[in-house]
Design a protein around this motif. Structure first.
Motif, PDB file in Angstrom:
ATOM      1  N   SER A   1       0.840  -1.197   0.000  1.00 13.04           N
ATOM      2  CA  SER A   1       0.000   0.000   0.000  1.00 13.04           C
ATOM      3  C   SER A   1       0.873   1.244   0.000  1.00 13.04           C
ATOM      4  O   SER A   1       2.072   1.173   0.293  1.00 13.04           O
ATOM      5  CB  SER A   1      -0.960   0.004   1.196  1.00 13.04           C
ATOM      6  OG  SER A   1      -2.023   0.898   0.921  1.00 13.04           O
ATOM      7  N   CYS A   2       0.285   2.356  -0.358  1.00 14.59           N
ATOM      8  CA  CYS A   2       1.011   3.630  -0.395  1.00 14.59           C
ATOM      9  C   CYS A   2       0.137   4.712   0.209  1.00 14.59           C
ATOM     10  O   CYS A   2      -1.085   4.603   0.209  1.00 14.59           O
ATOM     11  CB  CYS A   2       1.338   4.048  -1.823  1.00 14.59           C
ATOM     12  SG  CYS A   2       2.189   2.805  -2.797  1.00 14.59           S
TER      13      CYS A   2
ATOM     14  N   HIS B   1       2.446  10.739  -6.921  1.00 11.52           N
ATOM     15  CA  HIS B   1       1.014  11.049  -7.013  1.00 11.52           C
ATOM     16  C   HIS B   1       0.697  12.454  -6.496  1.00 11.52           C
ATOM     17  O   HIS B   1      -0.250  13.087  -6.960  1.00 11.52           O
ATOM     18  CB  HIS B   1       0.194  10.023  -6.232  1.00 11.52           C
ATOM     19  CG  HIS B   1      -0.031   8.750  -6.988  1.00 11.52           C
ATOM     20  ND1 HIS B   1       0.738   7.631  -6.792  1.00 11.52           N
ATOM     21  CD2 HIS B   1      -0.922   8.438  -7.955  1.00 11.52           C
ATOM     22  CE1 HIS B   1       0.314   6.677  -7.609  1.00 11.52           C
ATOM     23  NE2 HIS B   1      -0.677   7.141  -8.321  1.00 11.52           N
TER      24      HIS B   1
ATOM     25  N   GLN C   1      -0.203   9.087   0.286  1.00  9.90           N
ATOM     26  CA  GLN C   1       0.290  10.343  -0.284  1.00  9.90           C
ATOM     27  C   GLN C   1       0.819  11.262   0.805  1.00  9.90           C
ATOM     28  O   GLN C   1       0.244  11.328   1.887  1.00  9.90           O
ATOM     29  CB  GLN C   1      -0.842  11.053  -1.017  1.00  9.90           C
ATOM     30  CG  GLN C   1      -1.176  10.403  -2.326  1.00  9.90           C
ATOM     31  CD  GLN C   1      -1.870  11.389  -3.250  1.00  9.90           C
ATOM     32  OE1 GLN C   1      -1.403  12.495  -3.472  1.00  9.90           O
ATOM     33  NE2 GLN C   1      -3.002  10.965  -3.775  1.00  9.90           N
TER      34      GLN C   1
ATOM     35  N   ILE D   1       1.356  -0.970  -7.697  1.00 12.95           N
ATOM     36  CA  ILE D   1       0.851  -2.234  -7.177  1.00 12.95           C
ATOM     37  C   ILE D   1       1.497  -3.415  -7.900  1.00 12.95           C
ATOM     38  O   ILE D   1       2.084  -4.300  -7.281  1.00 12.95           O
ATOM     39  CB  ILE D   1      -0.686  -2.301  -7.338  1.00 12.95           C
ATOM     40  CG1 ILE D   1      -1.356  -1.200  -6.494  1.00 12.95           C
ATOM     41  CG2 ILE D   1      -1.224  -3.679  -6.976  1.00 12.95           C
ATOM     42  CD1 ILE D   1      -2.833  -0.998  -6.782  1.00 12.95           C
TER      43      ILE D   1
HETATM   44  N1  TRP Z   1      -3.913   6.842  -4.532  1.00  8.63           N
HETATM   45  C1  TRP Z   1      -3.772   6.452  -3.151  1.00  8.63           C
HETATM   46  C2  TRP Z   1      -4.429   7.486  -2.238  1.00  8.63           C
HETATM   47  O1  TRP Z   1      -4.514   8.629  -2.590  1.00  8.63           O
HETATM   48  C3  TRP Z   1      -2.329   6.334  -2.782  1.00  8.63           C
HETATM   49  C4  TRP Z   1      -1.670   5.280  -3.574  1.00  8.63           C
HETATM   50  C5  TRP Z   1      -0.767   5.447  -4.574  1.00  8.63           C
HETATM   51  C6  TRP Z   1      -1.858   3.879  -3.423  1.00  8.63           C
HETATM   52  N2  TRP Z   1      -0.353   4.264  -5.055  1.00  8.63           N
HETATM   53  C7  TRP Z   1      -0.986   3.277  -4.382  1.00  8.63           C
HETATM   54  C8  TRP Z   1      -2.647   3.096  -2.584  1.00  8.63           C
HETATM   55  C9  TRP Z   1      -0.935   1.900  -4.500  1.00  8.63           C
HETATM   56  C10 TRP Z   1      -2.575   1.702  -2.717  1.00  8.63           C
HETATM   57  C11 TRP Z   1      -1.723   1.117  -3.666  1.00  8.63           C
HETATM   58  O2  TRP Z   1      -4.840   7.134  -1.168  1.00  8.63           O
END
Ligand code: TRP
Length: 332
Positions: free
Chosen positions: A11-12, A48, A14, A139
């Motif tokens: 998971s990520c 992002h 921002q 991912i």
């Molecule tokens: N877009 C997600 C958010 O704004 C953050 C995110 C970026 C993310 N890459 C990801 C979440 C890959 C899960 C996996 O919360």
């Protein structure tokens, strides 16, 4: 001895501004809970963040701060891979590849794109449009079995699965198709001032949200002022948005069920309940804030950790990227 390989999770988050109690209870606390059971990869999604305009010095500060907060939470770089997305070039590279397997129409239907382009009408950039493709690359590079995401990111995870299936359909088994991870305890934390809305750091009413790093006095003040209703009974109710939210928060922090909480506060007023919720949150966040303050001071140690994290991530990401490139027909 455990012989089976652990399932993988990615998971990520921002680095956009202060992280709130909502980010903590809705996402980060679950990351911590997953750390023992799964082989976890967690990143600060700085690429992002620039889909909306950022001030450079502030962005840099927020990237440091988000990484330090992951450590302060208890995520352990020995057990998990913790890195900064832009440090691993494969994310941008795979995103380009995948963008050629993603349809304009699919991206146009993304609800977050529609919302964000309405909100930032003066800057509807191509990155904002193709944001889910970059997320798909984040991912798919790590072949995770599960991706924990909140409701607002579910559509993006679905598109990542679609892109992966399409690519695999053409070239064979390159990507793992990840499943969404629904956490055992997940709280959707609402605004303390308008509990029909999600808690958000961009809310102008500063009493409506709690930052993970808020000091105890501020946290207590915000909970004391939290909006409730006129029924004066601590229980879940259809129209009791404020109390439902406070029960949700108290439950996520203490592990008590809604029934136990109702029993605990039988015959007591909302004042007592709000104090108890505030105190529970203060005690939950106190060690995190204390560790954070120590970690953020030592930039050299921090740098060593994120460099090592990037190296670990790079090793995995490279392999997947090379395989995808080879399948497409590039000369490696
Ligand atoms: N877009 C997600 C958010 O704004 C953050 C995110 C970026 C993310 N890459 C990801 C979440 C890959 C899960 C996996 O919360």
């Amino acid at each position: 001895m455990e012989m089976e390989a652990k399932k993988k999770v990615l998971s990520c988050i921002q680095p956009s501004g202060m992280l709130t109690l909502g980010n903590y209870l809705g996402a980060l606390k679950n990351w911590l809970n997953m750390q023992e059971e799964f082989d976890c990869t967690f990143a600060v999604a700085d690429l992002h963040a620039i889909t909306v305009r950022q001030e450079p010095a502030k962005l840099r500060q927020q990237i440091y701060s988000t990484y330090a907060l992951m450590l302060a939470l208890g995520l352990d770089p020995e057990k998990s891979t913790l890195f900064i997305q832009s440090h691993v070039a494969a994310h941008s590279q795979l995103a380009w590849l995948l963008s050629c397997y993603t349809q304009f129409g699919e991206m146009s239907r993304m609800t977050q794109f529609k919302d964000k382009s309405a909100k930032h009408a003066d800057n509807v950039n191509v990155g904002l449009f193709s944001y889910p493709v970059l997320m798909a690359a984040d991912i798919l590079l790590y072949k995770p079995d599960f991706v924990p995401v909140g409701a607002d990111q579910k559509q993006h995870l679905e598109i990542a699965r679609d892109i992966a299936e399409r690519f695999n359909g053409i070239y064979g088994d390159v990507f793992t198709i990840p499943d969404p991870y629904i956490p055992k305890i997940g709280a959707r934390v609402m605004s303390l001032q308008d509990p029909t809305k999600k808690m958000s750091k961009s809310d102008e009413n500063l009493n409506s949200w709690v930052a993970i790093l808020d000091n105890p006095d501020d946290i207590m003040r915000k909970f004391k002022r939290a909006v409730t209703d006129s029924e004066a009974r601590v229980c879940i109710g259809e129209e009791k948005h404020g109390i439902n939210n406070l029960i949700g928060i108290y439950s996520a922090v203490t592990g008590k069920t809604a029934e136990q909480i109702t029993a605990e506060f039988e015959g007591k007023g909302y004042g007592d309940f709000k104090l108890a919720v505030g105190e529970a949150v203060v005690e939950e966040l106190r060690p995190i804030r204390e560790r954070y303050e120590a970690i953020i001071k030592d930039k050299a140690a921090l740098e060593e950790l994120y460099r090592n994290g990037a190296q670990k991530a790079e090793y995995v990401a490279r392999k997947t990227l090379s395989k995808a490139m080879k399948k497409v027909g590039f000369v490696l």
